[in-house]
Design a protein around this motif. Structure first.
Motif, mmCIF file in Angstrom:
data_model
loop_
_atom_site.group_PDB
_atom_site.id
_atom_site.type_symbol
_atom_site.label_atom_id
_atom_site.label_comp_id
_atom_site.label_asym_id
_atom_site.label_seq_id
_atom_site.Cartn_x
_atom_site.Cartn_y
_atom_site.Cartn_z
ATOM 1 N N LEU A 149 0.987 -1.054 0.040
ATOM 2 C CA LEU A 149 -0.070 -0.008 0.020
ATOM 3 C C LEU A 149 0.899 1.179 0.139
ATOM 4 N N VAL A 150 1.919 1.199 0.895
ATOM 5 C CA VAL A 150 2.909 2.386 0.870
ATOM 6 C C VAL A 150 3.365 2.603 -0.374
ATOM 7 N N THR A 151 4.008 1.431 -1.284
ATOM 8 C CA THR A 151 4.734 1.540 -2.423
ATOM 9 C C THR A 151 3.534 2.079 -3.657
ATOM 10 N N LEU A 152 2.433 1.433 -3.556
ATOM 11 C CA LEU A 152 1.249 2.098 -4.314
ATOM 12 C C LEU A 152 1.004 3.426 -4.434
ATOM 13 N N HIS A 153 0.733 3.814 -2.982
ATOM 14 C CA HIS A 153 0.580 5.211 -2.647
ATOM 15 C C HIS A 153 1.808 6.094 -3.243
ATOM 16 N N ASP A 154 2.851 6.040 -2.881
ATOM 17 C CA ASP A 154 4.128 6.735 -3.302
ATOM 18 C C ASP A 154 4.060 6.704 -4.971
ATOM 19 N N GLU A 155 3.806 5.656 -5.465
ATOM 20 C CA GLU A 155 3.641 5.659 -7.161
ATOM 21 C C GLU A 155 2.890 6.458 -7.661
#
Length: 101
Positions: A54-60
């Motif tokens: 979720l953090v990676t998706l949010h950042d991307e």
């Protein structure tokens, strides 16, 4: 006609709230249980935890769009896209693994 849909266990569409930390800020996300299970499958395919995914998706998404209007809706649609494109996702994960090696 709708037996497969009407007969589903109510637990699949019961809402579940999970707390996550996005760059030091605690937030909560409320999704139906079925979506959390799909997110768990996506994260496992990525070799990640759900929170890390979720953090990676949010950042991307922030990097591409500059904002996220409704993160919970983004997650629901992410689940649908993954269900429709599991082969493509597996190929992308495999390609990333080869590049990392």
């Amino acid at each position: 006609m709708c037996n497969i849909f009407a007969s589903q266990d109510p637990a699949t569409y019961a809402c579940e709230t999970r707390a996550i930390r996005l760059h030091g800020h605690c937030t909560s996300i409320r999704l139906e249980s079925a979506f959390w299970r799909i997110l768990e499958r996506i994260a496992a395919a990525e070799g990640s935890s759900v929170t890390r995914f979720l953090v990676t998706l949010h950042d991307e998404v922030l990097a591409r769009r500059g904002e996220i209007g409704n993160f919970a809706s983004l997650l629901r649609v992410t689940c649908l896209l993954w269900l429709e494109n599991q082969d493509r996702h597996a190929a992308e994960v495999a390609a990333r693994s080869l590049q990392a090696a």
